[in-house]
Structure formats: structure tokens, C-alpha cells
Design a protein around this motif. Structure first.
Motif, PDB file in Angstrom:
ATOM      1  N   PHE A  36       0.921  -1.258   0.064  1.00 29.01           N
ATOM      2  CA  PHE A  36      -0.043   0.014  -0.002  1.00 29.01           C
ATOM      3  C   PHE A  36       0.663   1.328   0.224  1.00 29.01           C
ATOM      4  CE2 PHE A  36      -3.526  -2.495   1.978  1.00 29.01           C
ATOM      5  CZ  PHE A  36      -4.483  -2.777   0.911  1.00 29.01           C
ATOM      6  N   LEU A  37       1.917   1.246   0.913  1.00 28.38           N
ATOM      7  CA  LEU A  37       2.967   2.441   0.962  1.00 28.38           C
ATOM      8  C   LEU A  37       3.501   2.922  -0.457  1.00 28.38           C
ATOM      9  CD1 LEU A  37       3.639   4.870   2.808  1.00 28.38           C
ATOM     10  CD2 LEU A  37       5.386   3.125   3.593  1.00 28.38           C
ATOM     11  N   SER A  38       3.836   1.651  -1.116  1.00 29.29           N
ATOM     12  CA  SER A  38       4.476   1.933  -2.445  1.00 29.29           C
ATOM     13  C   SER A  38       3.472   2.584  -3.515  1.00 29.29           C
ATOM     14  CB  SER A  38       5.021   0.622  -3.101  1.00 29.29           C
ATOM     15  OG  SER A  38       3.953  -0.369  -3.366  1.00 29.29           O
ATOM     16  N   ARG A  39       2.288   2.206  -3.432  1.00 27.15           N
ATOM     17  CA  ARG A  39       1.332   2.703  -4.042  1.00 27.15           C
ATOM     18  C   ARG A  39       0.721   4.262  -3.738  1.00 27.15           C
ATOM     19  NH1 ARG A  39      -0.160  -0.046  -8.967  1.00 27.15           N
ATOM     20  NH2 ARG A  39       0.678  -2.064  -8.549  1.00 27.15           N
ATOM     21  N   VAL A  40       0.436   4.508  -2.484  1.00 28.03           N
ATOM     22  CA  VAL A  40      -0.414   5.440  -1.953  1.00 28.03           C
ATOM     23  C   VAL A  40       0.719   6.506  -1.481  1.00 28.03           C
ATOM     24  CG1 VAL A  40      -2.625   4.278  -1.730  1.00 28.03           C
ATOM     25  CG2 VAL A  40      -1.092   4.619   0.220  1.00 28.03           C
ATOM     26  N   HIS A  41       1.764   6.324  -1.156  1.00 27.98           N
ATOM     27  CA  HIS A  41       2.914   7.174  -0.654  1.00 27.98           C
ATOM     28  C   HIS A  41       2.603   7.798   0.816  1.00 27.98           C
ATOM     29  CE1 HIS A  41       4.820   6.158  -4.213  1.00 27.98           C
ATOM     30  NE2 HIS A  41       3.645   6.576  -4.966  1.00 27.98           N
ATOM     31  N   ARG A  42       1.513   7.592   1.464  1.00 29.08           N
ATOM     32  CA  ARG A  42       1.437   8.128   2.797  1.00 29.08           C
ATOM     33  C   ARG A  42       1.134   7.213   3.805  1.00 29.08           C
ATOM     34  NH1 ARG A  42      -2.441  13.290   2.944  1.00 29.08           N
ATOM     35  NH2 ARG A  42      -2.695  12.166   4.800  1.00 29.08           N
ATOM     36  N   HIS A  43       1.734   7.478   4.823  1.00 31.77           N
ATOM     37  CA  HIS A  43       1.754   6.219   6.034  1.00 31.77           C
ATOM     38  C   HIS A  43       0.347   6.129   6.491  1.00 31.77           C
ATOM     39  CE1 HIS A  43       6.189   5.470   6.381  1.00 31.77           C
ATOM     40  NE2 HIS A  43       5.977   6.810   6.341  1.00 31.77           N
ATOM     41  N   GLN A  44      -0.219   7.205   6.875  1.00 33.86           N
ATOM     42  CA  GLN A  44      -1.849   7.236   7.180  1.00 33.86           C
ATOM     43  C   GLN A  44      -2.678   6.345   6.465  1.00 33.86           C
ATOM     44  OE1 GLN A  44      -2.686   7.925  10.234  1.00 33.86           O
ATOM     45  NE2 GLN A  44      -4.619   7.033   9.912  1.00 33.86           N
ATOM     46  N   ASP A  45      -2.721   6.527   5.035  1.00 34.88           N
ATOM     47  CA  ASP A  45      -3.510   6.117   3.979  1.00 34.88           C
ATOM     48  C   ASP A  45      -3.129   4.522   3.932  1.00 34.88           C
ATOM     49  OD1 ASP A  45      -4.949   8.362   3.529  1.00 34.88           O
ATOM     50  OD2 ASP A  45      -3.647   8.772   1.638  1.00 34.88           O
ATOM     51  N   ALA A  46      -1.781   4.370   3.951  1.00 36.65           N
ATOM     52  CA  ALA A  46      -1.465   2.721   3.770  1.00 36.65           C
ATOM     53  C   ALA A  46      -1.955   1.988   5.350  1.00 36.65           C
ATOM     54  CB  ALA A  46      -0.005   2.697   3.757  1.00 36.65           C
ATOM     55  N   GLU A  47      -1.641   2.623   6.149  1.00 34.55           N
ATOM     56  CA  GLU A  47      -2.255   2.050   7.722  1.00 34.55           C
ATOM     57  C   GLU A  47      -3.864   1.912   7.537  1.00 34.55           C
ATOM     58  OE1 GLU A  47      -1.016   4.657  10.883  1.00 34.55           O
ATOM     59  OE2 GLU A  47       1.041   4.185  10.552  1.00 34.55           O
ATOM     60  N   ASP A  48      -4.499   2.764   7.031  1.00 28.18           N
ATOM     61  CA  ASP A  48      -5.833   2.729   6.857  1.00 28.18           C
ATOM     62  C   ASP A  48      -6.293   1.699   5.650  1.00 28.18           C
ATOM     63  OD1 ASP A  48      -6.274   4.787   8.564  1.00 28.18           O
ATOM     64  OD2 ASP A  48      -6.827   6.315   7.135  1.00 28.18           O
ATOM     65  N   LEU A  49      -5.649   1.718   4.833  1.00 23.64           N
ATOM     66  CA  LEU A  49      -5.827   0.611   3.854  1.00 23.64           C
ATOM     67  C   LEU A  49      -5.439  -0.802   4.185  1.00 23.64           C
ATOM     68  CD1 LEU A  49      -4.639   2.386   0.681  1.00 23.64           C
ATOM     69  CD2 LEU A  49      -6.906   1.423   1.000  1.00 23.64           C
ATOM     70  N   THR A  50      -4.464  -0.937   5.076  1.00 28.14           N
ATOM     71  CA  THR A  50      -3.960  -2.245   5.657  1.00 28.14           C
ATOM     72  C   THR A  50      -5.337  -2.806   6.632  1.00 28.14           C
ATOM     73  OG1 THR A  50      -1.673  -1.729   5.381  1.00 28.14           O
ATOM     74  CG2 THR A  50      -2.339  -3.417   6.761  1.00 28.14           C
ATOM     75  N   SER A  51      -5.691  -1.775   7.544  1.00 30.01           N
ATOM     76  CA  SER A  51      -6.813  -2.237   8.275  1.00 30.01           C
ATOM     77  C   SER A  51      -7.847  -2.860   7.424  1.00 30.01           C
ATOM     78  CB  SER A  51      -7.135  -1.085   9.132  1.00 30.01           C
ATOM     79  OG  SER A  51      -6.253  -0.881   9.981  1.00 30.01           O
ATOM     80  N   ASP A  52      -8.352  -2.077   6.391  1.00 25.51           N
ATOM     81  CA  ASP A  52      -9.479  -2.114   5.404  1.00 25.51           C
ATOM     82  C   ASP A  52      -9.256  -3.484   4.863  1.00 25.51           C
ATOM     83  OD1 ASP A  52     -10.777  -0.018   6.325  1.00 25.51           O
ATOM     84  OD2 ASP A  52     -10.221   1.249   4.463  1.00 25.51           O
ATOM     85  N   PHE A  53      -7.966  -3.926   4.266  1.00 25.12           N
ATOM     86  CA  PHE A  53      -7.464  -5.161   3.743  1.00 25.12           C
ATOM     87  C   PHE A  53      -7.904  -6.339   4.646  1.00 25.12           C
ATOM     88  CE2 PHE A  53      -4.751  -8.379   2.966  1.00 25.12           C
ATOM     89  CZ  PHE A  53      -4.704  -8.882   1.605  1.00 25.12           C
ATOM     90  N   PHE A  54      -7.579  -6.390   5.752  1.00 23.46           N
ATOM     91  CA  PHE A  54      -7.868  -7.480   6.740  1.00 23.46           C
ATOM     92  C   PHE A  54      -9.303  -7.370   6.997  1.00 23.46           C
ATOM     93  CE2 PHE A  54      -3.103  -7.258   6.777  1.00 23.46           C
ATOM     94  CZ  PHE A  54      -2.847  -8.348   6.575  1.00 23.46           C
ATOM     95  N   LEU A  55      -9.947  -6.576   7.228  1.00 21.71           N
ATOM     96  CA  LEU A  55     -11.452  -6.494   7.118  1.00 21.71           C
ATOM     97  C   LEU A  55     -12.039  -7.082   5.932  1.00 21.71           C
ATOM     98  CD1 LEU A  55     -12.116  -3.077   8.856  1.00 21.71           C
ATOM     99  CD2 LEU A  55     -12.333  -5.282   9.939  1.00 21.71           C
ATOM    100  N   LYS A  56     -11.450  -6.788   4.726  1.00 17.80           N
ATOM    101  CA  LYS A  56     -11.953  -7.166   3.424  1.00 17.80           C
ATOM    102  C   LYS A  56     -11.760  -8.633   3.457  1.00 17.80           C
ATOM    103  CE  LYS A  56     -12.320  -6.638  -1.345  1.00 17.80           C
ATOM    104  NZ  LYS A  56     -12.078  -5.725  -2.399  1.00 17.80           N
ATOM    105  N   LEU A  57     -10.504  -9.141   3.857  1.00 11.80           N
ATOM    106  CA  LEU A  57     -10.001 -10.493   3.637  1.00 11.80           C
ATOM    107  C   LEU A  57     -11.041 -11.350   4.596  1.00 11.80           C
ATOM    108  CD1 LEU A  57      -7.852 -12.410   2.592  1.00 11.80           C
ATOM    109  CD2 LEU A  57      -6.660 -12.031   4.641  1.00 11.80           C
ATOM    110  N   TRP A  58     -11.460 -10.789   5.703  1.00  6.30           N
ATOM    111  CA  TRP A  58     -12.604 -11.430   6.589  1.00  6.30           C
ATOM    112  C   TRP A  58     -13.776 -11.787   5.848  1.00  6.30           C
ATOM    113  CZ3 TRP A  58     -12.574 -14.133  11.177  1.00  6.30           C
ATOM    114  CH2 TRP A  58     -13.654 -14.339  11.775  1.00  6.30           C
TER     115      TRP A  58
END
Length: 182
Positions: A36-58
Motif C-alpha cells: 500500500f505504501l508503495s502505491r499511495v505514498h502516505r503512511h496514514q493512508d497505507a495504515e488505513d488501507l491495511t486495516s481495511d484489507f484485513f477486514l475485507k479478507l475476513w
């Protein structure tokens, strides 16, 4: 995590057992964040997307089919989520966030990569690379993927991935040697 361990974790998720998700997070949380960080370039966005990713995975655990390579499947989900995010929020990096791009993301290397990264911040170095080169470097160093795995994920020939990585490292070395920041 092997394919069999991943399949077991996914089965736990399908049964509502959160330990399966925790196992996947422990194995791939850093990799997903790096993607995510390599794509969006912002730590906060990457953290939010990571959380969303695992919710989506569930929520999409039933869609996983074993035998197709779980890392590629995870990467495809993350890449699509990042693309959706960039479409919604634009692709520009605010100036105040430019210094946050990937600091320390490339710290686990040896040889030439180690020398280059010790001289400049990762953000400054990576800003001089093309997007695909930056992604390959981050996948290889930060996510610790092999060139073969990266080639499968990016759907590029193995030789092309290896060549782009070496080319990117050469660019980083040249930039560090010249002491110029892109």
C-alpha cells in the motif's frame, strides 16, 4: 506461510475463528502495508488501507480458492484496493507528506543496497525511480519476495523483473554517489 498453512488459516476465518486472520496478519501484515505504501505514498493512508484489507479478507474468505498462489491473490486484492483509493483521493503527494514516503522501508538489505540506503533517506532515493522500479525494489527488499514471486504478482517475465531491480539499484547507487536528491 506455506499454501497449506494459508489454506488452514482461511478455513478458520470461514468458520468465524479470528485466529486465522491473526495468523495471516502476522505473516503478511508488513508486506501488505509495504504494498500500500508503495502505491499511495502516505503512511496514514497505507495504515488505513491495511486495516481495511484485513477486514475485507475476513468478509471475502469464501472466495479464496486454493492452488492459485495465495501471495498473488493477496497482492491482487491490495493492488485493486490501492487503485480504488487513488481514484477516490487522487494521486498527488502533499509536500508536507513527501518526507514520510517509505522511511526505513529498505533497511533489511546487505551489500550495495545497504551502502546506498545508509547515505540518504529511502524516500529521497525512491523518488527518483519509475513507479514499477520502486514497486519491485520495495517488494524485494521490504516485503522480502523473490524475483519469481514478484514476476508472478506483477505478471512480468522473471528476467524483466530482475533487470529492472538491478537497474533501479544502479540508479540508487548513482544518486547516492552524486549526493543529489531528486
Amino acid at each position: 506461510m506455506t499454501d497449506a498453512e494459508f489454506q488452514t488459516a482461511m478455513e478458520k476465518i470461514r468458520q468465524g475463528d479470528r485466529s486465522g486472520l491473526r495468523d495471516i496478519y502476522d505473516s503478511y501484515g508488513n508486506m501488505i502495508y509495504s504494498l500500500f505504501l508503495s502505491r499511495v505514498h502516505r503512511h496514514q493512508d497505507a495504515e488505513d488501507l491495511t486495516s481495511d484489507f484485513f477486514l475485507k479478507l475476513w468478509s471475502i474468505a469464501d472466495q479464496y480458492r486454493a492452488g492459485n498462489g495465495h501471495r498473488s491473490w493477496l497482492h491482487t486484492i491490495a493492488r485493486n484496493m490501492a487503485i480504488d483509493h487513488m481514484r477516490r483521493h487522487g494521486r498527488e503527494i502533499p509536500v508536507e507528506d513527501a518526507s514520510e514516503v517509505c522511511p526505513g522501508a529498505l533497511t533489511e538489505t546487505v551489500t550495495a543496497e545497504d551502502n546506498v540506503l545508509s547515505e540518504m533517506s529511502a524516500a529521497q532515493l525512491l523518488s527518483g525511480l519509475a513507479e514499477e522500479e520502486r514497486e519491485i525494489v520495495q517488494l524485494h527488499i521490504a516485503a522480502e519476495l523473490t524475483f519469481r514471486e514478484i514476476a508472478e504478482i506483477l505478471k512480468r517475465p522473471l528476467g524483466t523483473v530482475a533487470w529492472k531491480y538491478r537497474n533501479a539499484i544502479s540508479k540508487l547507487q548513482k544518486t547516492a554517489k552524486e549526493g543529489r536528491f531528486v
